[in-house]
Design a protein around this motif. Structure first.
Motif, PDB file in Angstrom:
ATOM      1  N   ILE A 149       0.797   5.404   1.052  1.00  0.00           N
ATOM      2  CA  ILE A 149       0.137   6.542   1.667  1.00  0.00           C
ATOM      3  C   ILE A 149       0.525   7.755   0.838  1.00  0.00           C
ATOM      4  CG2 ILE A 149      -0.060   7.906   3.768  1.00  0.00           C
ATOM      5  CD1 ILE A 149       0.729   5.395   5.322  1.00  0.00           C
ATOM      6  N   PHE A 174       0.844  -1.193   0.000  1.00  0.00           N
ATOM      7  CA  PHE A 174       0.000   0.000   0.000  1.00  0.00           C
ATOM      8  C   PHE A 174       0.879   1.243   0.000  1.00  0.00           C
ATOM      9  CE2 PHE A 174       0.589  -1.070   4.473  1.00  0.00           C
ATOM     10  CZ  PHE A 174       0.920   0.153   5.051  1.00  0.00           C
ATOM     11  N   TYR A 201      -7.756   0.858  10.258  1.00  0.00           N
ATOM     12  CA  TYR A 201      -6.396   0.340  10.462  1.00  0.00           C
ATOM     13  C   TYR A 201      -6.325  -0.205  11.880  1.00  0.00           C
ATOM     14  CZ  TYR A 201      -1.260   0.244  10.083  1.00  0.00           C
ATOM     15  OH  TYR A 201       0.054  -0.138  10.026  1.00  0.00           O
ATOM     16  N   TYR A 206      -5.030  -7.705   4.782  1.00  0.00           N
ATOM     17  CA  TYR A 206      -5.978  -6.705   4.290  1.00  0.00           C
ATOM     18  C   TYR A 206      -7.290  -7.391   3.917  1.00  0.00           C
ATOM     19  CZ  TYR A 206      -7.887  -2.912   1.394  1.00  0.00           C
ATOM     20  OH  TYR A 206      -8.674  -1.928   0.854  1.00  0.00           O
ATOM     21  N   ASP A 213      -1.635   8.325   8.969  1.00  0.00           N
ATOM     22  CA  ASP A 213      -1.368   8.642   7.556  1.00  0.00           C
ATOM     23  C   ASP A 213      -2.211   7.762   6.642  1.00  0.00           C
ATOM     24  OD1 ASP A 213       0.420  10.618   8.161  1.00  0.00           O
ATOM     25  OD2 ASP A 213       2.203   9.371   7.900  1.00  0.00           O
ATOM     26  N   TYR A 214      -2.337   6.490   7.045  1.00  0.00           N
ATOM     27  CA  TYR A 214      -3.077   5.555   6.187  1.00  0.00           C
ATOM     28  C   TYR A 214      -4.556   5.926   6.112  1.00  0.00           C
ATOM     29  CZ  TYR A 214      -5.172   1.277   4.411  1.00  0.00           C
ATOM     30  OH  TYR A 214      -5.887   0.380   3.660  1.00  0.00           O
ATOM     31  N   SER A 241      -5.351   8.974   3.995  1.00  0.00           N
ATOM     32  CA  SER A 241      -5.337   8.739   2.547  1.00  0.00           C
ATOM     33  C   SER A 241      -6.428   7.776   2.108  1.00  0.00           C
ATOM     34  CB  SER A 241      -3.976   8.180   2.116  1.00  0.00           C
ATOM     35  OG  SER A 241      -2.968   9.127   2.288  1.00  0.00           O
ATOM     36  N   ASN A 242      -6.889   6.966   3.027  1.00  0.00           N
ATOM     37  CA  ASN A 242      -7.928   5.984   2.712  1.00  0.00           C
ATOM     38  C   ASN A 242      -9.103   6.227   3.652  1.00  0.00           C
ATOM     39  OD1 ASN A 242      -6.326   3.871   0.844  1.00  0.00           O
ATOM     40  ND2 ASN A 242      -4.999   4.518   2.529  1.00  0.00           N
ATOM     41  N   LYS A 277       1.898   5.876  11.316  1.00  0.00           N
ATOM     42  CA  LYS A 277       1.600   5.188  10.055  1.00  0.00           C
ATOM     43  C   LYS A 277       0.101   4.999   9.886  1.00  0.00           C
ATOM     44  CE  LYS A 277       2.778   0.816   9.517  1.00  0.00           C
ATOM     45  NZ  LYS A 277       3.599  -0.402   9.311  1.00  0.00           N
TER      46      LYS A 277
END
Length: 457
Positions: free
Chosen positions: A42, A40, A100, A54, A90-91, A94-95, A87
């Motif tokens: 970011i 993936f 997460y 995932y 940030d993930y 962006s998503n 992390k």
């Protein structure tokens, strides 16, 4: 190394594999997807890397409908937590429609479970399993209260066949399989035991219903009343022998009864043991017919590696007089003696099968409080779902006046109750014209055998 924060590399691998196996077991086949080590990016931070697991369509067993990225960590130290929270933020930035989760083994930090509007979660494995168990149970309740879905039974049959190939299995057999093979029912057995016994004169089998009502409709109390008419143990055993083997319907050769199919499944599948509450040796005769080595067990003793143990939990009465018999657990008196000892061999063997194997329960009414107690102890497998399978006849609540709405609600409630005991119900048809007709039970067993053979081949 898989985890730089864990000195013991073997623990890291086993912990990751444990979680992977657990999460894979939760997937609804055909509806959800599992991706291992997905790549993936970011976008806004330029970070590129891999997560551990995932689920692009979420995971219903964890009540997650959004795409779910999972990172696995062993010991969650402060440095690792700081790196993972950055992390994760940030993930999810962006998503925006994703979650997460970080699953870890242990930590001395006081970590908040949820972050970033419940998009980020830090959760220990033990709690994860508990959430899965509760969610699966809740989802089962919802589905069971909906319109009856025959395809659910098809899924259970496929699962049962796969278990017979992939896991160690045991059969636990009740009176229904012996009735199916030609033996009398419990009530009929007690009626015939009463007939012609000096200790009961002038009472006869025709008085049984009235006697049963005076004993509170309790099978064990009524049996104690009946058995007390016998002054010699040998007389009772001989009387029971003549009743049990009087009408042998099962020919063990292409017969539409359950026992030959159970024997065949034992021969070709991964069946480790058979446990029976019945006194007869019908199962032994069926295994003889197809060349399977076995040993009847009705006490402590050694078992050879090439023999299938058949544990007679409530005693053993051979077809032929002169062979070794075991006094039957027939009445309240023997029942109390047997189950007052938690370490009695029969309790140990039952619990061993229920905790370590996948069990198939056939011919049981599920009124035995000791069996229900042991099921409660060993009710779920590691994925949090019911471990075992039970075959139940789909009788209307009121046999003389069936009511579709009431019957459906009743069956749903029974399924929910049994799921709490760790049992999946595979229903077979009830024939109102012949209450002794168990043909559809044989059909269901044959279907499982056929599918298991297809998997084995």
């Amino acid at each position: 190394m898989i985890y730089t924060d864990i000195l013991n590399n073997e623990f890291a691998r086993s912990f990751e594999q444990e979680i992977i196996n657990f999460l894979k077991s939760l997937i609804v086949e055909g509806q959800e997807e599992f991706v291992y080590e997905p790549s993936f990016i970011i976008e806004h931070s330029g970070y590129e890397g891999k997560g551990d697991i995932y689920f692009p369509k979420g995971l219903s067993a964890l009540d997650v409908k959004d795409p779910l990225m999972i990172e696995i960590k062993g010991s969650l130290l402060l440095s690792i937590y700081s790196r993972e929270i950055k992390k994760a933020k940030d993930y999810v930035k962006s998503n925006k429609n994703s979650q997460y989760w970080v699953i870890y083994s242990h930590s001395k930090l006081n970590i908040p479970e949820w972050e970033d509007n419940n998009k980020i979660r830090f959760i220990k494995l033990e709690k994860l399993k508990e959430i899965a168990k509760q969610t699966i149970s809740h989802n089962n309740e919802i589905s069971q209260d909906s319109v009856w879905q025959p395809e659910r039974q098809d899924v259970l049959i496929k699962r049962a066949a796969k278990c017979l190939k992939d896991t160690k299995c045991s059969f636990i057999l009740g009176a229904g399989v012996s009735v199916d093979a030609g033996s009398p029912s419990w009530d009929e057995l007690l009626k015939q035991i009463m007939d012609g016994v000096a200790g009961h004169y002038p009472l006869k089998g025709t008085d049984y219903s009235n006697i049963n009502s005076r004993c509170g409709w309790s099978a064990l109390i009524t049996a104690r009343y009946v058995v007390d008419g016998y002054f010699k143990d040998d007389d009772l055993i001989q009387k029971m022998r003549s009743i049990i083997y009087k009408n042998k319907k099962c020919n063990y050769n292409n017969s539409p009864t359950a026992i030959p199919l159970i024997a065949e499944i034992t021969k070709v599948c991964n069946v480790e043991s058979l446990l029976t509450f019945n006194y007869d040796e019908f199962v032994e005769e069926a295994l003889d017919k197809i060349g399977v080595k076995y040993v009847p067990v009705y006490g402590k003793g050694a078992i050879a590696d090439d023999e299938k143990p058949i544990y007679h939990i409530h005693g053993y009465i051979s077809r032929y007089k002169g062979r070794i018999d075991s006094y039957p657990v027939l009445s309240e008196r023997e029942y109390h003696r047997l189950y007052s000892d938690d370490f009695h061999w029969s309790n140990v063997e039952l619990l061993h099968a229920l905790t370590r194997n996948t069990c198939f329960l056939v011919g049981l009414s599920m009124s035995d409080p000791n069996l229900r107690r042991l099921l409660d102890i060993a009710r779920y497998d590691d994925s949090g779902r019911a471990r075992h399978f039970i075959f139940m006849r789909k009788e209307p609540l009121d046999i003389s006046h069936p009511d579709t709405a009431k019957d459906q609600k009743h069956w749903n409630n029974v399924e929910r109750q049994f799921e709490q005991l760790g049992l999946n119900i595979i229903w077979f048809d009830y024939n109102p014209a012949d209450k002794s007709d168990f043909t559809d039970l044989a059909v269901k067993l044959k279907g499982i055998l056929t599918q298991a053979n297809a998997i084995i081949v």
